[in-house]
Write a protein that holds these residues in place. Structure first.
Motif, PDB file in Angstrom:
ATOM      1  N   LEU A   1      -2.007  -2.560   1.958  1.00  0.00           N
ATOM      2  CA  LEU A   1      -2.182  -1.313   2.783  1.00  0.00           C
ATOM      3  C   LEU A   1      -3.396  -0.499   2.331  1.00  0.00           C
ATOM      4  CD1 LEU A   1      -0.707   0.519   4.860  1.00  0.00           C
ATOM      5  CD2 LEU A   1       0.429   1.530   2.639  1.00  0.00           C
ATOM      6  N   LYS A   2      -3.941  -0.400   1.308  1.00  0.00           N
ATOM      7  CA  LYS A   2      -5.218   0.091   0.643  1.00  0.00           C
ATOM      8  C   LYS A   2      -6.308  -0.414   1.518  1.00  0.00           C
ATOM      9  CE  LYS A   2      -5.905   0.899  -3.598  1.00  0.00           C
ATOM     10  NZ  LYS A   2      -6.002   1.145  -5.049  1.00  0.00           N
ATOM     11  N   GLU A   3      -6.458  -1.568   1.401  1.00  0.00           N
ATOM     12  CA  GLU A   3      -7.403  -2.468   1.970  1.00  0.00           C
ATOM     13  C   GLU A   3      -7.591  -2.402   3.546  1.00  0.00           C
ATOM     14  OE1 GLU A   3      -6.995  -6.530   0.663  1.00  0.00           O
ATOM     15  OE2 GLU A   3      -7.894  -6.232  -1.271  1.00  0.00           O
ATOM     16  N   LEU A   4      -6.251  -2.383   4.068  1.00  0.00           N
ATOM     17  CA  LEU A   4      -6.288  -2.274   5.760  1.00  0.00           C
ATOM     18  C   LEU A   4      -6.819  -0.905   5.919  1.00  0.00           C
ATOM     19  CD1 LEU A   4      -5.274  -3.271   8.396  1.00  0.00           C
ATOM     20  CD2 LEU A   4      -2.995  -2.217   7.804  1.00  0.00           C
ATOM     21  N   VAL A   5      -6.388   0.142   5.476  1.00  0.00           N
ATOM     22  CA  VAL A   5      -6.751   1.707   5.679  1.00  0.00           C
ATOM     23  C   VAL A   5      -8.199   1.731   5.749  1.00  0.00           C
ATOM     24  CG1 VAL A   5      -6.666   3.888   5.034  1.00  0.00           C
ATOM     25  CG2 VAL A   5      -4.612   2.653   5.426  1.00  0.00           C
TER      26      VAL A   5
ATOM     27  N   LYS B   1     -10.637  -0.691   5.506  1.00  0.00           N
ATOM     28  CA  LYS B   1     -11.307  -1.479   6.734  1.00  0.00           C
ATOM     29  C   LYS B   1     -11.421  -0.588   7.945  1.00  0.00           C
ATOM     30  CE  LYS B   1     -10.570  -6.120   5.163  1.00  0.00           C
ATOM     31  NZ  LYS B   1      -9.380  -6.792   5.119  1.00  0.00           N
ATOM     32  N   MET B   2     -10.148   0.059   8.208  1.00  0.00           N
ATOM     33  CA  MET B   2      -9.977   0.831   9.560  1.00  0.00           C
ATOM     34  C   MET B   2     -10.781   2.333   9.495  1.00  0.00           C
ATOM     35  SD  MET B   2      -5.880   0.372   9.922  1.00  0.00           S
ATOM     36  CE  MET B   2      -5.788   1.544  11.349  1.00  0.00           C
ATOM     37  N   LEU B   3     -11.016   2.843   8.381  1.00  0.00           N
ATOM     38  CA  LEU B   3     -11.902   3.867   8.046  1.00  0.00           C
ATOM     39  C   LEU B   3     -13.377   3.284   8.313  1.00  0.00           C
ATOM     40  CD1 LEU B   3     -10.508   5.733   4.665  1.00  0.00           C
ATOM     41  CD2 LEU B   3     -10.605   6.682   7.148  1.00  0.00           C
ATOM     42  N   GLU B   4     -13.760   2.212   8.019  1.00  0.00           N
ATOM     43  CA  GLU B   4     -14.979   1.691   8.122  1.00  0.00           C
ATOM     44  C   GLU B   4     -15.321   1.395   9.691  1.00  0.00           C
ATOM     45  OE1 GLU B   4     -15.474  -2.090   6.194  1.00  0.00           O
ATOM     46  OE2 GLU B   4     -15.142  -1.125   4.247  1.00  0.00           O
ATOM     47  N   LYS B   5     -14.246   1.406  10.492  1.00  0.00           N
ATOM     48  CA  LYS B   5     -14.407   1.206  12.006  1.00  0.00           C
ATOM     49  C   LYS B   5     -14.315   2.480  12.739  1.00  0.00           C
ATOM     50  CE  LYS B   5     -13.067  -3.724  11.993  1.00  0.00           C
ATOM     51  NZ  LYS B   5     -11.864  -4.642  12.134  1.00  0.00           N
TER      52      LYS B   5
ATOM     53  N   ILE C   1      -4.691   6.696  -0.330  1.00  0.00           N
ATOM     54  CA  ILE C   1      -5.146   6.487   0.987  1.00  0.00           C
ATOM     55  C   ILE C   1      -5.290   8.210   1.387  1.00  0.00           C
ATOM     56  CG2 ILE C   1      -3.971   6.155   3.428  1.00  0.00           C
ATOM     57  CD1 ILE C   1      -2.873   3.548   2.124  1.00  0.00           C
ATOM     58  N   CYS C   2      -4.129   8.698   1.052  1.00  0.00           N
ATOM     59  CA  CYS C   2      -3.995  10.168   1.440  1.00  0.00           C
ATOM     60  C   CYS C   2      -5.056  11.075   0.978  1.00  0.00           C
ATOM     61  CB  CYS C   2      -2.724  10.834   0.746  1.00  0.00           C
ATOM     62  SG  CYS C   2      -2.114  12.539   1.746  1.00  0.00           S
ATOM     63  N   SER C   3      -5.672  10.965  -0.162  1.00  0.00           N
ATOM     64  CA  SER C   3      -6.527  11.648  -0.792  1.00  0.00           C
ATOM     65  C   SER C   3      -7.955  11.557  -0.125  1.00  0.00           C
ATOM     66  CB  SER C   3      -6.890  11.621  -2.304  1.00  0.00           C
ATOM     67  OG  SER C   3      -7.068  10.260  -2.578  1.00  0.00           O
ATOM     68  N   THR C   4      -8.085   9.939   0.294  1.00  0.00           N
ATOM     69  CA  THR C   4      -9.508   9.537   0.814  1.00  0.00           C
ATOM     70  C   THR C   4      -9.386  10.038   2.285  1.00  0.00           C
ATOM     71  OG1 THR C   4      -9.273   7.591  -0.327  1.00  0.00           O
ATOM     72  CG2 THR C   4     -10.637   7.533   1.505  1.00  0.00           C
ATOM     73  N   ILE C   5      -8.505   9.850   2.948  1.00  0.00           N
ATOM     74  CA  ILE C   5      -8.369  10.790   4.382  1.00  0.00           C
ATOM     75  C   ILE C   5      -8.419  11.985   4.394  1.00  0.00           C
ATOM     76  CG2 ILE C   5      -6.958  10.928   6.454  1.00  0.00           C
ATOM     77  CD1 ILE C   5      -5.810   7.954   6.005  1.00  0.00           C
ATOM     78  N   LYS C   6      -7.835  12.880   3.385  1.00  0.00           N
ATOM     79  CA  LYS C   6      -8.153  14.358   3.362  1.00  0.00           C
ATOM     80  C   LYS C   6      -9.572  14.578   2.955  1.00  0.00           C
ATOM     81  CE  LYS C   6      -3.711  15.682   1.964  1.00  0.00           C
ATOM     82  NZ  LYS C   6      -2.588  16.379   0.781  1.00  0.00           N
TER      83      LYS C   6
END
Length: 112
Positions: free
Chosen positions: A28-32, A34-38, A64-69
């Motif tokens: 899940l971490k890897e997927l998110v 990759k999506m952030l890179e896009k 994931i939450c802290s990275t997105i915040k």
């Protein structure tokens, strides 16, 4: 654990199916990441089909939450129930995670 991505307008919904544990929560971490890179800006993580989570699953959600915040992007975690909800309550993270009861509620949160 299976991950499926679907899109609702500009929002990407990640449906998680199975157990979020030491052996697969990194997916899940890897997927998110990759999506952030896009340049994806709005996420919903749907935990409706998750019946088990351990500390590494919680760790992945925190990461994931802290990275997105930090990036000022949008995230909602929806459909938490049963033992997964108990674990999040026990770890006192209900207030930390942007939690929605349904996909509809999560869409309202990330589209604000």
């Amino acid at each position: 654990m299976e991950l499926k991505i679907r899109k609702n307008g500009e929002v990407y919904i990640i449906d998680v199916n199975g157990e979020m544990d030491l052996y697969n929560s990194y997916k899940l971490k890897e997927l998110v990441m990759k999506m952030l890179e896009k340049n994806v800006k709005s996420f919903i993580i749907n935990l409706e089909q998750v019946d088990y989570i351990d500390s590494s699953g919680i760790g992945a959600l925190i990461y994931i939450c802290s990275t997105i915040k930090k990036m000022n992007l949008k995230l909602a975690i929806s459909n938490i129930h049963g033992s997964v909800k108990k674990v999040i309550e026990l770890t006192k993270l209900m207030g930390y995670f942007p939690i929605a009861n349904s996909i509809e509620e999560a869409l309202l949160m990330v589209n604000e």
